[in-house]
Scaffold this motif. Sequence first.
Motif, PDB file in Angstrom:
ATOM      1  N   GLU A   1       0.719  -1.219   0.052  1.00  0.00           N
ATOM      2  CA  GLU A   1       0.092  -0.057   0.052  1.00  0.00           C
ATOM      3  C   GLU A   1       0.958   1.205  -0.042  1.00  0.00           C
ATOM      4  O   GLU A   1       1.482   1.338   1.043  1.00  0.00           O
ATOM      5  N   LEU A   2       0.917   2.052  -0.949  1.00  0.00           N
ATOM      6  CA  LEU A   2       1.982   2.950  -1.329  1.00  0.00           C
ATOM      7  C   LEU A   2       1.183   4.334  -1.348  1.00  0.00           C
ATOM      8  O   LEU A   2       0.103   4.514  -1.892  1.00  0.00           O
ATOM      9  N   ALA A   3       1.779   5.491  -1.118  1.00  0.00           N
ATOM     10  CA  ALA A   3       1.231   6.744  -1.126  1.00  0.00           C
ATOM     11  C   ALA A   3       1.602   7.527  -2.348  1.00  0.00           C
ATOM     12  O   ALA A   3       0.991   8.593  -2.465  1.00  0.00           O
ATOM     13  N   SER A   4       2.074   6.885  -3.367  1.00  0.00           N
ATOM     14  CA  SER A   4       2.310   7.796  -4.681  1.00  0.00           C
ATOM     15  C   SER A   4       2.078   6.747  -5.749  1.00  0.00           C
ATOM     16  O   SER A   4       2.187   5.784  -5.606  1.00  0.00           O
ATOM     17  N   THR A   5       1.424   7.394  -6.856  1.00  0.00           N
ATOM     18  CA  THR A   5       1.510   6.639  -8.330  1.00  0.00           C
ATOM     19  C   THR A   5       2.785   6.324  -8.708  1.00  0.00           C
ATOM     20  O   THR A   5       2.926   5.011  -9.129  1.00  0.00           O
ATOM     21  N   THR A   6       3.695   6.817  -8.323  1.00  0.00           N
ATOM     22  CA  THR A   6       5.262   6.768  -8.902  1.00  0.00           C
ATOM     23  C   THR A   6       5.825   5.574  -8.170  1.00  0.00           C
ATOM     24  O   THR A   6       6.241   4.644  -8.875  1.00  0.00           O
ATOM     25  N   ALA A   7       5.607   5.663  -6.905  1.00  0.00           N
ATOM     26  CA  ALA A   7       5.806   4.505  -6.258  1.00  0.00           C
ATOM     27  C   ALA A   7       5.172   2.927  -6.585  1.00  0.00           C
ATOM     28  O   ALA A   7       5.745   1.903  -6.703  1.00  0.00           O
ATOM     29  N   ALA A   8       3.903   3.150  -6.606  1.00  0.00           N
ATOM     30  CA  ALA A   8       2.960   1.990  -7.052  1.00  0.00           C
ATOM     31  C   ALA A   8       3.395   1.607  -8.269  1.00  0.00           C
ATOM     32  O   ALA A   8       3.810   0.151  -8.738  1.00  0.00           O
ATOM     33  N   LYS A   9       3.732   2.312  -9.599  1.00  0.00           N
ATOM     34  CA  LYS A   9       4.189   2.024 -10.977  1.00  0.00           C
ATOM     35  C   LYS A   9       5.702   1.261 -10.663  1.00  0.00           C
ATOM     36  O   LYS A   9       5.868   0.417 -11.371  1.00  0.00           O
ATOM     37  N   GLY A  10       6.528   1.964  -9.977  1.00  0.00           N
ATOM     38  CA  GLY A  10       7.857   1.428  -9.778  1.00  0.00           C
ATOM     39  C   GLY A  10       7.617   0.094  -9.232  1.00  0.00           C
ATOM     40  O   GLY A  10       8.649  -0.995  -9.560  1.00  0.00           O
TER      41      GLY A  10
END
Length: 307
Positions: free
Chosen positions: A234-243
């Motif tokens: 569970e991640l707080a940014s789109t960039t982190a989830a995409k990575g």
Amino acid sequence: MTEEWQAPLAHRVPDLGALELLLAVARLGSLSRAARELGITQPAASGRLRGMERLLGVALVERSPRGSRLTDAGALVTDWAGRVVEAAEAFDAGARALRTRRDSRLRVAASMTIAEYLLPGWLIALRGLRPDTAVSLTAGNSAAVADRLRAGEADLGFVEGLEVPAGLDAVVIGQDRLVVVVAPGHPWARRRAPLAAAELAATPLILRERGSGTRQVLDAALAAHGGAAPPLLELASTTAAKGAAVSGAGPSVLSELAVGEELGVRRLVAVPLEFPLRRELRAVWPVGQRPAGPARDLLSLTRGPSG
């Protein structure tokens, strides 16, 4: 004792145009020269002066072939008119100062997807329209954007999701599609059969945090199937989830706007779905505070050909 009724002040006092005409007649000694100075015709100036005399119930100007002369009442009214016009000019200068202060800055709050993938282009265009406006941008999830607007910490916001947050007015500025993405080595990358909602609900996913527009749409779509499984991450940014998805950690549900480049070069693969995952993109602001100045201009840019 019964008080005498009086009409509202606006119905008892001449308008500023008429007072300016009277001042010009007093200064120039001629109704025709006063009309030319104010850019109106002499018949229009005569009508305006007669209307003021009817309103006040006294004669203000005596006309003769040699020009126009103030009556005693006209001289007194002219003195009052000068103070009224001076006060109106001060009022106008103050209002212009307020507009200048408002237009000197713009505070924008936007959800992550809009902040990263749409706002940069809009802000570049706004810079061309308002080069002297300093813009600050705060990115967060849709719930955080709503909180900042309600607290008076932003002038205009942008959110994604299913509903307009409480206490805010909104206008739809676009549509967005969510896609399930996986790394090329994931088994789903080779599947041809569309993914059913029940199967997606049963699979641990890389998810955005609660309060994000992405999470709201996904939770609503999977509610009939018991909701999403406990998240893999569970991640707080789109960039982190995409990575995380690119690294092969697992499937993720992200905005099509955010993964277009990765899909194009096959760092990620979109998994076909049996059901749509769509959401509306909205501009939002506190109820009753319609965007003005730079905020209004930015809003218009989001709805233009490039928006």
